[in-house]
Design a protein around this motif. Structure first.
Motif, mmCIF file in Angstrom:
data_model
loop_
_atom_site.group_PDB
_atom_site.id
_atom_site.type_symbol
_atom_site.label_atom_id
_atom_site.label_comp_id
_atom_site.label_asym_id
_atom_site.label_seq_id
_atom_site.Cartn_x
_atom_site.Cartn_y
_atom_site.Cartn_z
ATOM 1 N N GLN A 1 8.331 11.134 -15.153
ATOM 2 C CA GLN A 1 7.682 10.343 -14.104
ATOM 3 C C GLN A 1 6.758 9.282 -14.679
ATOM 4 N N CYS A 2 6.568 8.269 -13.916
ATOM 5 C CA CYS A 2 5.675 7.206 -14.370
ATOM 6 C C CYS A 2 4.848 6.764 -13.173
ATOM 7 N N ASN A 3 4.332 5.555 -13.185
ATOM 8 C CA ASN A 3 3.606 5.094 -11.996
ATOM 9 C C ASN A 3 3.989 3.646 -11.703
ATOM 10 N N LEU B 1 18.699 3.934 -23.579
ATOM 11 C CA LEU B 1 17.254 3.927 -23.299
ATOM 12 C C LEU B 1 16.783 5.199 -22.611
ATOM 13 N N LEU B 2 15.663 5.665 -23.080
ATOM 14 C CA LEU B 2 14.997 6.800 -22.457
ATOM 15 C C LEU B 2 13.535 6.366 -22.285
ATOM 16 N N MET B 3 13.063 6.364 -21.042
ATOM 17 C CA MET B 3 11.673 5.959 -20.839
ATOM 18 C C MET B 3 10.761 7.138 -21.187
ATOM 19 N N ALA B 4 9.594 6.819 -21.739
ATOM 20 C CA ALA B 4 8.669 7.869 -22.176
ATOM 21 C C ALA B 4 7.244 7.440 -21.824
ATOM 22 N N PRO B 5 6.363 8.423 -21.624
ATOM 23 C CA PRO B 5 5.006 8.066 -21.189
ATOM 24 C C PRO B 5 4.174 7.353 -22.258
ATOM 25 N N GLY B 6 4.656 7.321 -23.482
ATOM 26 C CA GLY B 6 3.922 6.605 -24.529
ATOM 27 C C GLY B 6 4.599 6.872 -25.855
ATOM 28 N N PRO C 1 0.796 -1.234 0.000
ATOM 29 C CA PRO C 1 0.000 0.000 0.000
ATOM 30 C C PRO C 1 0.825 1.279 0.000
ATOM 31 N N ALA C 2 1.793 1.367 -0.889
ATOM 32 C CA ALA C 2 2.553 2.624 -1.028
ATOM 33 C C ALA C 2 2.657 2.899 -2.522
ATOM 34 N N TYR C 3 2.049 3.991 -2.921
ATOM 35 C CA TYR C 3 2.002 4.293 -4.352
ATOM 36 C C TYR C 3 2.669 5.643 -4.626
ATOM 37 N N GLY C 4 3.857 5.767 -4.123
ATOM 38 C CA GLY C 4 4.572 7.039 -4.254
ATOM 39 C C GLY C 4 5.245 7.196 -5.597
ATOM 40 N N TYR C 5 6.052 8.254 -5.707
ATOM 41 C CA TYR C 5 6.772 8.534 -6.951
ATOM 42 C C TYR C 5 7.738 7.401 -7.258
ATOM 43 N N THR C 6 7.977 7.223 -8.522
ATOM 44 C CA THR C 6 8.760 6.048 -8.917
ATOM 45 C C THR C 6 10.033 6.446 -9.654
#
Ligand SMILES: Cc1ncc(COP(=O)(O)O)c(C=O)c1O
Length: 398
Positions: A272-274, A90-95, A58-63
């Motif tokens: 940021q992501c989730n 690699l570069l992570m992207a929201p989509g 139950p911890a949904y903080g920043y990732t």
């Protein structure tokens, strides 16, 4: 034993665009939704498990993006596509769609040109226009006999030679025409880009959705040299049916080009992501291969079923088995209806909700895009409805 992909999955009231936006998009709720590109299949169990386990904490903080996530990507592409990716590329992207927008901003100035090859996935146009860049069209060529599409390489060279051309957006495999570009075609594209200093963003989100009886998909990067200006967009979202989780990756070998893209994302505070996308993404790449293999075998049967039924039972409509993707491109031009009447026919008379071809560019006029990522029984219903509507047809008039 029944095939798990035959199991109906009720997606209504799950905030699904495909199901719950029918009234808004088609004007009625009772159309069979075979439009937007996600599938009506339960995801691999490993993904559900990873999400449940993550939810149970139950911890949904920043990732942050853990090394294990990045390794899952490099391992997948080495094993599945013979592509050795260095972790720092690699570069992570929201989509992938946000990445198309960001590429316009990173590699072309306002007013400069971005080449797209219609008919193509609508955000290829909108990302260019909304970012204030100019669309340069290099339409695909369709062989009218067979319905098979090719790139117009001669015209691509002319587009690339324009002084304002900066960026080429490649869709590989291609949505909506289902082509897997051949090695020769891809090498020619790289050659043209090299000669005219074009940056290429290669959207390979559909790279895992390929059929065993069709040509091999080459990741463009595996054919490129170290000096080619190439950005590859990848994601497990289509492969494992998790596009709602919203995460993707960019592979950019060149440091300066990577920094340019990163600067655009940073300027909007987007890295940021989730916690859930990270868990789902990694579980797919780590443990999803057997599910994906089964999926492709199932989709291949769906594909062949549709080709056979359209040919035998739907006069005025033609289609060709796609080489990749779970999207089929129906040529309805022989029905003799304009685009508005065509849409009305499928929605009002047949009760089938597909994407109108026109949304993929004017070259899509007279076509519809059918999503075959659903149980075969759903497709049987779709085909039956269209057949009946055609028989009782020509209630449609303008
Ligand atoms: C070619 C292509 N690129 C990108 C996307 C969507 O990417 P994302 O959901 O990561 O923004 C789709 C979805 O249909 C697609 O077909």
């Amino acid at each position: 034993m029944t095939d798990p992909f035959d199991q109906p999955l009720n997606r209504e009231n799950t905030c699904s665009v495909k199901f719950d936006a029918r009234k808004a998009v088609f004007g009625r709720e009772d159309v069979i939704p075979v439009w937007v590109a996600d599938m009506d299949f339960a995801v691999p169990e490993a993904i559900t498990r990873a999400l449940s386990e993550r939810a149970a904490h139950p911890a949904y903080g920043y990732t942050l993006f853990p090394d294990s996530l990045l390794d899952s990507i490099t391992d997948w592409f080495r094993e599945r596509h013979g592509w050795e990716i260095q972790r720092e590329w690699l570069l992570m992207a929201p989509g992938v769609v946000p990445s198309l927008h960001a590429a316009c901003m990173a590699y072309a100035d306002p007013g400069e040109g971005v080449i797209v090859q219609p008919p193509v996935y609508p955000p290829f146009f909108s990302s260019v226009r909304l970012s204030g860049r100019a669309v340069i069209e290099n339409p695909l060529m369709c062989d009218e006999e067979t319905g098979y599409y090719r790139m117009d390489l001669e015209h691509l060279e002319a587009c690339a030679a324009r002084p304002d051309a900066r960026l080429l957006m490649l869709c590989s495999p291609h949505n909506p025409v289902g082509r897997i570009w051949s090695k020769q075609e891809l090498e020619a594209v790289l050659d043209i880009a090299r000669r005219h200093d074009l940056v290429i963003i290669s959207d390979e989100i559909h790279c895992d959705l390929t059929f065993s009886d069709k040509p091999h998909h080459h990741m463009l990067a595996t054919l490129a040299g170290p000096d080619d200006a190439l950005i590859t967009a990848i994601a497990p979202s289509k492969s494992f049916n998790i596009p709602g989780l919203g995460l993707s990756a960019l592979v950019i070998a060149d440091r300066e080009q990577r920094d340019a893209m990163k600067a655009v994302f940073d300027s909007m505070h987007l890295p940021q992501c989730n916690p859930f996308s990270i868990a789902g993404f990694e579980a797919g790449y780590r443990d999803g291969a057997p599910w994906l293999n089964d999926l492709m075998a199932y989709l291949q049967k769906n594909r062949d079923f549709v080709v056979e039924a359209v040919t035998a039972r739907l006069p005025g409509i033609q289609t060709l088995a796609p080489e990749g993707t779970y999207l089929m491109w129906l040529d309805c031009r022989n029905l003799g209806l304009d685009d508005a009447a065509l849409k009305r026919f499928f929605v009002q008379d047949a009760g089938v909700g597909m994407n109108p071809g026109l949304s993929f560019g004017e070259q899509g006029s007279g076509f519809m895009r059918l999503n075959i990522g659903c149980p075969k029984a759903v497709l049987a219903d779709v085909l039956q409805r269209i057949e009946s509507a055609l028989q009782g047809n020509l209630r449609i008039t303008d």
